[in-house]
Design a protein around this motif. Structure first.
Motif, PDB file in Angstrom:
ATOM      1  N   CYS A  35       0.605  -1.024  -0.076  1.00  0.00           N
ATOM      2  CA  CYS A  35      -0.504  -0.049   0.112  1.00  0.00           C
ATOM      3  C   CYS A  35       1.145   1.402  -0.091  1.00  0.00           C
ATOM      4  CB  CYS A  35      -0.844   0.102   1.034  1.00  0.00           C
ATOM      5  SG  CYS A  35      -2.179   1.648   1.094  1.00  0.00           S
ATOM      6  N   VAL A  36       0.155   2.421  -0.630  1.00  0.00           N
ATOM      7  CA  VAL A  36       1.359   3.742  -0.893  1.00  0.00           C
ATOM      8  C   VAL A  36       0.594   4.803  -0.374  1.00  0.00           C
ATOM      9  CG1 VAL A  36       1.762   5.593  -2.084  1.00  0.00           C
ATOM     10  CG2 VAL A  36       2.985   2.768  -3.046  1.00  0.00           C
ATOM     11  N   GLN A  38       0.445   8.514  -0.169  1.00  0.00           N
ATOM     12  CA  GLN A  38       0.693   9.784  -0.902  1.00  0.00           C
ATOM     13  C   GLN A  38       0.358  10.995  -0.086  1.00  0.00           C
ATOM     14  OE1 GLN A  38      -0.084   8.592  -4.990  1.00  0.00           O
ATOM     15  NE2 GLN A  38       1.891   8.725  -5.593  1.00  0.00           N
ATOM     16  N   ASN A 198       6.278   9.078  -7.381  1.00  0.00           N
ATOM     17  CA  ASN A 198       5.136   8.862  -8.321  1.00  0.00           C
ATOM     18  C   ASN A 198       5.028   7.603  -8.153  1.00  0.00           C
ATOM     19  OD1 ASN A 198       1.753  10.012  -8.748  1.00  0.00           O
ATOM     20  ND2 ASN A 198       2.613  10.084 -10.503  1.00  0.00           N
ATOM     21  N   LYS A 201       3.747   4.344  -7.241  1.00  0.00           N
ATOM     22  CA  LYS A 201       2.116   3.702  -6.615  1.00  0.00           C
ATOM     23  C   LYS A 201       1.922   2.867  -7.701  1.00  0.00           C
ATOM     24  CE  LYS A 201      -0.072   8.230  -9.353  1.00  0.00           C
ATOM     25  NZ  LYS A 201       0.034   6.768 -10.599  1.00  0.00           N
ATOM     26  N   ASP A 202       2.511   2.756  -8.662  1.00  0.00           N
ATOM     27  CA  ASP A 202       1.938   1.550  -9.422  1.00  0.00           C
ATOM     28  C   ASP A 202       2.300   0.131  -8.982  1.00  0.00           C
ATOM     29  OD1 ASP A 202       0.650   3.749 -11.196  1.00  0.00           O
ATOM     30  OD2 ASP A 202       2.586   4.503 -12.448  1.00  0.00           O
ATOM     31  N   VAL A 207      -3.450   2.359  -3.142  1.00  0.00           N
ATOM     32  CA  VAL A 207      -2.922   4.087  -3.087  1.00  0.00           C
ATOM     33  C   VAL A 207      -4.245   5.170  -2.027  1.00  0.00           C
ATOM     34  CG1 VAL A 207      -2.243   5.124  -4.442  1.00  0.00           C
ATOM     35  CG2 VAL A 207      -2.321   3.772  -5.523  1.00  0.00           C
ATOM     36  N   THR A 209      -4.729   8.379  -0.747  1.00  0.00           N
ATOM     37  CA  THR A 209      -3.805   9.000  -0.465  1.00  0.00           C
ATOM     38  C   THR A 209      -4.398  10.716   0.612  1.00  0.00           C
ATOM     39  OG1 THR A 209      -4.181  10.306  -3.242  1.00  0.00           O
ATOM     40  CG2 THR A 209      -3.781  11.641  -2.334  1.00  0.00           C
ATOM     41  N   ASN A 221      -5.418  -1.100  -7.341  1.00  0.00           N
ATOM     42  CA  ASN A 221      -4.559  -1.193  -8.697  1.00  0.00           C
ATOM     43  C   ASN A 221      -5.166  -2.921  -9.638  1.00  0.00           C
ATOM     44  OD1 ASN A 221      -3.262   1.106  -9.206  1.00  0.00           O
ATOM     45  ND2 ASN A 221      -1.287   0.597  -8.240  1.00  0.00           N
TER      46      ASN A 221
END
Length: 233
Positions: A35-36, A38, A198, A201-202, A207, A209, A221
């Motif tokens: 998990c990102v 941002q 950035n 995240k892919d 993700v 935010t 994703n």
């Protein structure tokens, strides 16, 4: 659900210096997910990570990891939680200055019943020829690699990463992300990554935010890009 965060609030300071950093964060992360998180500087990303890691005490709300509620634990129980569940990668290396690279990593390896092979970590992270050096003999990037090896060697259930590739060149950053992806796939390690890169995240499952202390967007994703194929690292 492996990680559950419920209405988490955290503030700092008093009176004129009072700042509400987290304003009721609620989210979940499944076991084995990468998990990102941002958000702009000051949005609350690092504070959220510190609350999950038991380094900051929330004002209210809950953080449950693998069925264990950590908010309200006494210091000794929090220490046990960090030892048994977590690996940390932060922006500051926090290496022990009078231990070699190998010894810094071994210290954490001893905490795990099933540590990862240090030789593999050193090879992938470009530390093999530096393993007998002290931190003062390393560049900043080499110290960061040592900190990453130290976090990964324990084979943690939950890996908390604050800018894990921030101090590294593009090639080494990709090698580290490939390794983290392999660890996730092989051992099912749940990972939470704070990054300004950035592209990262892919490659992850989820993700989140954060904006001004609240979650402004979250998604999964459906078509992840393998770490080896990431661009602009």
């Amino acid at each position: 659900m492996f990680l559950e965060i419920k209405n988490l609030k955290k503030s700092f300071g008093k009176n004129g210096s009072y700042v509400e950093v987290l304003k009721g964060i609620t989210t979940t992360v499944e076991k084995g997910e990468m998990c990102v998180i941002q958000g702009a500087s000051g949005s609350g990303k690092s504070t959220l990570l510190n609350c999950i890691g038991g380094l900051d005490t929330p004002d209210s709300g809950g953080v449950t990891v693998d069925g264990k509620e950590i908010v309200g634990l006494k210091p000794e129980a929090l220490s046990d939680y960090r030892r048994d569940y977590l690996g940390f990668i932060f922006q500051f290396y926090n290496l022990v200055p009078n231990l070699t690279v190998k010894e810094n990593v071994e210290v954490c390896g001893y905490l795990s019943p099933e540590p990862m092979a240090m030789a593999m970590l050193f090879e992938v992270l470009g530390l093999t020829e530096h393993q007998n050096k002290f931190p003062s003999q390393l560049s900043g990037g080499q110290q960061q690699r040592c900190a990453i090896a130290r976090a990964l060697v324990k084979n943690p259930k939950l890996l908390l990463c604050d800018e894990p590739t921030g101090a590294l060149d593009s090639k080494t950053a990709k090698d580290i992300l490939i390794l983290m992806e392999k660890i996730n796939q092989t051992f099912g390690t749940t990972m939470i990554i704070i990054t300004h890169n950035n592209a990262i995240k892919d490659m992850v499952h989820r993700v989140i935010t954060i904006k001004d202390g609240t979650i402004s967007n979250t998604y999964q994703n459906e078509q992840r890009i393998p770490a080896a194929d990431l661009e602009e690292l």
